[in-house]
Design a protein around this motif. Structure first.
Motif, PDB file in Angstrom:
ATOM      1  N   TYR A   1       0.985  -1.332  -0.073  1.00  0.00           N
ATOM      2  CA  TYR A   1      -0.059  -0.010  -0.093  1.00  0.00           C
ATOM      3  C   TYR A   1       0.675   1.073  -0.004  1.00  0.00           C
ATOM      4  CZ  TYR A   1      -3.062   3.792   1.857  1.00  0.00           C
ATOM      5  OH  TYR A   1      -3.690   5.269   1.888  1.00  0.00           O
TER       6      TYR A   1
ATOM      7  N   ILE B   1       2.288   5.119 -12.093  1.00  0.00           N
ATOM      8  CA  ILE B   1       1.603   4.002 -12.762  1.00  0.00           C
ATOM      9  C   ILE B   1       1.388   4.455 -14.182  1.00  0.00           C
ATOM     10  CG2 ILE B   1      -0.389   2.269 -13.052  1.00  0.00           C
ATOM     11  CD1 ILE B   1      -0.779   2.915 -10.033  1.00  0.00           C
TER      12      ILE B   1
ATOM     13  N   LEU C   1       5.234   1.608 -10.640  1.00  0.00           N
ATOM     14  CA  LEU C   1       4.743   0.399 -10.317  1.00  0.00           C
ATOM     15  C   LEU C   1       5.355  -0.622 -11.295  1.00  0.00           C
ATOM     16  CD1 LEU C   1       2.968  -1.506  -8.668  1.00  0.00           C
ATOM     17  CD2 LEU C   1       1.151  -0.694 -10.017  1.00  0.00           C
TER      18      LEU C   1
ATOM     19  N   ASN D   1       6.862  -4.534 -10.423  1.00  0.00           N
ATOM     20  CA  ASN D   1       6.226  -5.563 -10.991  1.00  0.00           C
ATOM     21  C   ASN D   1       7.376  -6.527 -11.402  1.00  0.00           C
ATOM     22  OD1 ASN D   1       4.043  -7.302 -11.497  1.00  0.00           O
ATOM     23  ND2 ASN D   1       4.008  -6.417 -13.520  1.00  0.00           N
TER      24      ASN D   1
ATOM     25  N   LEU E   1       1.288 -10.103 -10.546  1.00  0.00           N
ATOM     26  CA  LEU E   1       0.255  -9.261 -10.249  1.00  0.00           C
ATOM     27  C   LEU E   1      -1.017  -9.756 -10.238  1.00  0.00           C
ATOM     28  CD1 LEU E   1       0.102  -6.035  -9.434  1.00  0.00           C
ATOM     29  CD2 LEU E   1      -0.093  -5.668 -11.875  1.00  0.00           C
TER      30      LEU E   1
ATOM     31  N   LYS F   1      -3.861  -7.839  -8.601  1.00  0.00           N
ATOM     32  CA  LYS F   1      -5.021  -6.556  -8.669  1.00  0.00           C
ATOM     33  C   LYS F   1      -4.342  -5.454  -8.273  1.00  0.00           C
ATOM     34  CE  LYS F   1      -9.751  -5.920  -7.906  1.00  0.00           C
ATOM     35  NZ  LYS F   1     -11.075  -6.577  -7.197  1.00  0.00           N
ATOM     36  N   ILE F   2      -4.937  -4.223  -8.848  1.00  0.00           N
ATOM     37  CA  ILE F   2      -4.451  -2.795  -8.478  1.00  0.00           C
ATOM     38  C   ILE F   2      -5.504  -2.266  -8.168  1.00  0.00           C
ATOM     39  CG2 ILE F   2      -3.278  -0.748  -9.053  1.00  0.00           C
ATOM     40  CD1 ILE F   2      -1.780  -2.225 -11.341  1.00  0.00           C
TER      41      ILE F   2
ATOM     42  N   GLU G   1      -7.465   1.352  -6.619  1.00  0.00           N
ATOM     43  CA  GLU G   1      -7.342   2.776  -6.282  1.00  0.00           C
ATOM     44  C   GLU G   1      -7.767   2.956  -5.154  1.00  0.00           C
ATOM     45  OE1 GLU G   1      -8.110   5.566  -9.101  1.00  0.00           O
ATOM     46  OE2 GLU G   1      -7.776   4.263 -10.970  1.00  0.00           O
TER      47      GLU G   1
ATOM     48  N   VAL H   1      -2.551   3.639  -3.805  1.00  0.00           N
ATOM     49  CA  VAL H   1      -3.200   1.964  -4.272  1.00  0.00           C
ATOM     50  C   VAL H   1      -2.645   1.229  -3.350  1.00  0.00           C
ATOM     51  CG1 VAL H   1      -2.971   3.032  -6.646  1.00  0.00           C
ATOM     52  CG2 VAL H   1      -1.234   1.792  -6.096  1.00  0.00           C
ATOM     53  N   SER H   2      -3.347   0.171  -3.529  1.00  0.00           N
ATOM     54  CA  SER H   2      -3.072  -1.318  -3.054  1.00  0.00           C
ATOM     55  C   SER H   2      -2.852  -2.104  -4.190  1.00  0.00           C
ATOM     56  CB  SER H   2      -4.192  -1.903  -2.149  1.00  0.00           C
ATOM     57  OG  SER H   2      -4.448  -1.137  -1.008  1.00  0.00           O
ATOM     58  N   VAL H   3      -1.640  -2.684  -3.944  1.00  0.00           N
ATOM     59  CA  VAL H   3      -1.114  -3.678  -5.080  1.00  0.00           C
ATOM     60  C   VAL H   3      -0.969  -4.909  -4.557  1.00  0.00           C
ATOM     61  CG1 VAL H   3       0.339  -4.163  -6.805  1.00  0.00           C
ATOM     62  CG2 VAL H   3       0.255  -1.770  -6.161  1.00  0.00           C
TER      63      VAL H   3
ATOM     64  N   PHE I   1      -0.060  -8.906  -4.997  1.00  0.00           N
ATOM     65  CA  PHE I   1       0.692  -9.946  -5.902  1.00  0.00           C
ATOM     66  C   PHE I   1       0.450 -11.310  -5.124  1.00  0.00           C
ATOM     67  CE2 PHE I   1       3.077  -6.159  -6.086  1.00  0.00           C
ATOM     68  CZ  PHE I   1       3.666  -5.990  -7.302  1.00  0.00           C
TER      69      PHE I   1
END
Length: 210
Positions: free
Chosen positions: A145, A150, A178, A182, A192, A194-195, A197, A203-205, A207
């Motif tokens: 987070y 991006i 990002l 990645n 990856l 999900k991304i 907003e 953002v929350s990313v 993996f």
């Protein structure tokens, strides 16, 4: 009974602002049991909030700074969670191997890292992925987070200014692309998922370990 002192508790205002939003993301990934390892837990305010929100799992905090670990312990005591939450681990992502016992490794279902990537050298991001894979099973998640650059999404002026202020504090800090994160994730067996907003240009990313 020994009296409990809460004097070591630290307050990070950003925690109160973002914890509900992060909680909404985590609620889609937290398993029914097991342990979530939080890297760079800071004050511990996130940790106790998430432990209270997900009582069926164990939230294991960690931080390399003694002042932060003392704060985490005080927050755990403050909420009466000492029988549920373990004490924070002294984890510096670059000092490997991490102090993860085999028993702890067997319980880990996911790793969460909030607001570390941009306030640490790039070598810490690499170490995070390189070491995390050693303590995870297939399909376990690693959630980041924070702010990222991006591709294809216009960067807000506030994030551009924030990036400059970070680099003024430490030239090794800064908001990361990002795509670069990645690439490191992929090199270490993560894909990856999900991304998402989030408010305030974060953002929350998510993996997953392949």
């Amino acid at each position: 009974m020994k009296p409990v002192s809460f004097d070591d508790r630290l307050n990070f205002p950003a925690t109160l602002r973002n914890r509900e939003y992060i909680l909404s993301v985590l609620s889609n990934y937290i398993p029914d049991n097991g342990l979530i390892l939080e890297i760079a837990s800071g004050s511990g305010e996130h940790g106790v909030f998430f432990q209270k929100s997900f009582p069926s799992i164990i939230w294991q905090t960690s931080d390399p700074e003694l002042i932060h670990r003392k704060s985490i312990v005080s927050w755990i005591d403050h909420y009466g969670l000492s029988l549920k939450m373990p004490k924070p681990l002294d984890i510096d992502v670059e000092k490997r191997p991490w102090p993860i016992t085999n028993k702890l490794r067997d319980l880990i279902k996911g790793i969460v890292c909030i607001n570390m990537i941009h306030i640490s050298p790039w070598s810490c991001t690499k170490a995070l992925f390189e070491e995390s894979k050693n303590y995870m099973q297939k399909n376990n998640f690693l959630i980041l987070y924070g702010p990222f650059f991006i591709k294809g999404i216009k960067t807000s002026l506030s994030n551009l200014n924030f990036d400059q202020s970070l680099k003024m504090q430490n030239p090794l800090w800064g908001i990361r692309p990002l795509s670069r994160v990645n690439n490191i994730a992929s090199e270490n067996g993560f894909e990856l998922d999900k991304i998402i907003e989030m408010p305030a240009n974060n953002v929350s990313v998510i993996f997953r370990l392949k």
